[in-house]
Design an enzyme around this catalytic site. Structure first.
Site, PDB file in Angstrom:
ATOM      1  N   LYS A 121     -12.537  -4.992  10.389  1.00 14.82           N
ATOM      2  CA  LYS A 121     -13.245  -4.039   9.532  1.00 14.82           C
ATOM      3  C   LYS A 121     -14.650  -3.765  10.072  1.00 14.82           C
ATOM      4  O   LYS A 121     -15.113  -2.625  10.073  1.00 14.82           O
ATOM      5  CB  LYS A 121     -13.297  -4.561   8.089  1.00 14.82           C
ATOM      6  CG  LYS A 121     -11.920  -4.601   7.427  1.00 14.82           C
ATOM      7  CD  LYS A 121     -11.884  -5.516   6.212  1.00 14.82           C
ATOM      8  CE  LYS A 121     -10.477  -5.533   5.610  1.00 14.82           C
ATOM      9  NZ  LYS A 121     -10.338  -6.563   4.550  1.00 14.82           N
ATOM     10  N   VAL A 164       0.835  -1.209   0.000  1.00 10.33           N
ATOM     11  CA  VAL A 164       0.000   0.000   0.000  1.00 10.33           C
ATOM     12  C   VAL A 164       0.863   1.250   0.000  1.00 10.33           C
ATOM     13  O   VAL A 164       0.664   2.166  -0.805  1.00 10.33           O
ATOM     14  CB  VAL A 164      -0.964   0.012   1.210  1.00 10.33           C
ATOM     15  CG1 VAL A 164      -1.733   1.327   1.264  1.00 10.33           C
ATOM     16  CG2 VAL A 164      -1.921  -1.166   1.134  1.00 10.33           C
ATOM     17  N   ASP A 177      -9.537 -10.529  10.094  1.00 11.96           N
ATOM     18  CA  ASP A 177      -9.448  -9.346   9.225  1.00 11.96           C
ATOM     19  C   ASP A 177     -10.842  -8.755   8.992  1.00 11.96           C
ATOM     20  O   ASP A 177     -11.056  -7.550   9.151  1.00 11.96           O
ATOM     21  CB  ASP A 177      -8.802  -9.752   7.896  1.00 11.96           C
ATOM     22  CG  ASP A 177      -8.787  -8.611   6.898  1.00 11.96           C
ATOM     23  OD1 ASP A 177      -9.566  -8.672   5.930  1.00 11.96           O
ATOM     24  OD2 ASP A 177      -8.011  -7.663   7.097  1.00 11.96           O
ATOM     25  N   GLU A 204     -10.720   5.576   5.148  1.00 11.38           N
ATOM     26  CA  GLU A 204     -11.478   4.814   4.145  1.00 11.38           C
ATOM     27  C   GLU A 204     -10.767   3.523   3.768  1.00 11.38           C
ATOM     28  O   GLU A 204     -11.388   2.479   3.575  1.00 11.38           O
ATOM     29  CB  GLU A 204     -11.636   5.684   2.886  1.00 11.38           C
ATOM     30  CG  GLU A 204     -12.491   5.077   1.807  1.00 11.38           C
ATOM     31  CD  GLU A 204     -13.938   5.007   2.208  1.00 11.38           C
ATOM     32  OE1 GLU A 204     -14.579   6.063   2.285  1.00 11.38           O
ATOM     33  OE2 GLU A 204     -14.429   3.888   2.455  1.00 11.38           O
TER      34      GLU A 204
END
Lengths: 322, 322
Positions: B205, B11, B201, B130
């Site tokens: 979220k 990322v 995971d 986001e």
């Protein structure tokens, strides 16, 4: 924010009803022949009752609403083509007074996008128009987030009436005329359904999206290609026989009215699509598919029309103007 | 905006690579042992090549990046639980310097949401995240637009690895172990896949989404219920036999790992869903379904992970901070 709501149809009435829940205050409401102006905020329930019972919102003149002390003008009068009046003038008045404008009316951004951007550039106010495309679906703000220059194409099902008709034709094996009559009984299609079934409504939404892509990617507005309804290649659903849908089904496909918008073209036509694919939303649902350079394909589906749904998009825009 | 990118994994590297296309400048990059600081903007290609060839980004110390003159700190170090360090301290340093923070790291907003909001309240800088939920999918900004108090629930497929495995098990009639090996060969599953297949995971979220709903709807932050991973009821996909999927298919259903978040609960579990329904996205796709009070159900699907996809969400957040 203080809102002046111009237009007391389904969308305008829903904005008046829901504004308080989003932390905003309605200080003026106008329909085609009357208005009410209350600097401390209108009594929403009283206004809506009055409109329902006697057909007017108040004792003032519509111009009084345009002249009121508001932060945001919500333009929710019926979409008109060509010069987009009187909606365009309402927008112009607000921007010249350095106020913001939120459009539910497609006319100004479908037929006079360049003029709207020019007025906005000379104003302290901003213009937003999420509610003009896809009802509750955050299509325009998603394109803004990924940035128009990173969007290669947008396609989708953008008219719930046409999609409802085709869904029912496919599901029941019925012909167009039969299903249209059913849709009219349910209030999903108008007495004169042309705007929806000929593809004009979907085309206006695609024109707006192409304008967003074109102006968003351009180095400066004067070099951006501007789209209007005249630039759209449009065909509707009137001529689709029930047999076409039966044939499609044998091949695992169906027919839906699909709109496509890029920075170069606008096209609306019935298309064969996989019957269980993402684009094959059912009934009055809408879907917007955004092809991006770095983030692949984004799909957003939801209710494409309705008073509360569209008001939700209007009030989301008001929040983005804060 | 000037960006300091902390973390040089997939990322972080994608953010360095793509920042220029979004009109931003990277003035500092740090990995776990090195950094490069260039007030006039780093040479993105050179930094990425250096990292690929010798495993460091520059000759400076990571602390030099935190001390640089940037507008936005992009926190893209690996997610850690509990005290969420060192990511939380990076965020704290930036906010105490009145700079903005954009998180790709889930730790601070999954495990210390209240602390993050408190630091943000005392800072001129803002915090956006986001990229922590659903990759390229604009989940958080859509919830913001409709307003958290108007969202009754969010559910979805939020882990691409688990969804890929279940999709392949259903499509090919194969068992979990076989498909896991296939996923690892393709790089879709890690050598140690527990974080994904056990549902952790997806749960992180959902915890983040529940925090957004809870704090968003609360009159003030001190009265908001704060969620952490410990509050989530989580079960994964390890124990699903191939036979369960075959049985489901006979009934027109399939099994997917579904996460649910409300302002009150967080739950991740395998669920039976219609095999052609909206939630049944395929492969590594993600989908977020937002139930709203006025706008019905919104569905947003797209790529849930990947360097460019997640960087696109990070850079969208930077744009919202301008």
């Amino acid at each position: 924010m203080k809102l002046a709501v111009i237009g007391a149809g389904a969308v305008g009435r829903s904005v008046v009803e829901l504004a308080g829940e989003y932390g905003h205050e309605v200080v003026a409401v106008a329909d085609s022949s009357s208005a009410i102006v209350e600097p401390d905020g209108v009594d929403a329930e009283a206004v809506l009752t009055r409109k329902a019972e006697i057909g007017v919102v108040g004792d003032d003149d519509p111009d009084d609403a345009l002249a009121a002390d508001y932060d945001v003008l919500v333009e929710a009068t019926p979409t008109t083509l060509g010069d987009a009046e009187p909606g365009f003038s309402h927008l112009k008045t607000a921007l010249e007074r350095d106020r913001h404008v939120v459009l539910a009316n497609k006319g100004p951004v479908a037929e006079r996008f360049g003029d709207v951007r020019a007025l906005e550039a000379d104003s302290a106010g901003g213009v937003r128009f999420e509610a003009t495309v896809g009802g509750a679906i955050p299509a325009i703000s998603t394109v803004e987030d990924v940035e128009p220059s990173h969007v290669t194409a947008i396609r989708g099902v953008l008219n719930g009436t046409a999609n409802f008709i085709l869904t029912r034709m496919a599901a029941e094996g019925l012909d167009y005329d039969h299903v249209l009559a059913e849709a009219q009984d349910l209030g999903v299609a108008e007495a004169d359904p042309s705007f929806d079934v000929e593809g004009t409504d979907a085309a206006l939404k695609c024109v707006i999206l192409s304008n967003v892509l074109s102006f968003g990617a351009a180095a400066d507005p004067s070099s951006a290609r501007e789209f209007t309804l005249a630039d759209a290649a449009v065909s509707g659903i009137r001529d689709i026989p029930g047999s076409a849908l039966r044939l499609a089904a044998e091949d695992g496909r169906t027919v839906r009215l699909i709109g496509e918008a890029t920075g170069e073209t606008v096209r609306v036509a019935p298309r064969l699509i996989p019957e269980n694919g993402t684009l094959a939303v059912n009934g009055t649902q809408n879907i917007v598919q955004i092809e991006t350079t770095h983030a692949g394909r984004l799909n957003i589906s939801g209710r494409g029309a309705g008073g509360p749904e569209t008001a939700s998009a209007v009030l989301g825009d008001v929040g983005r103007l804060k």
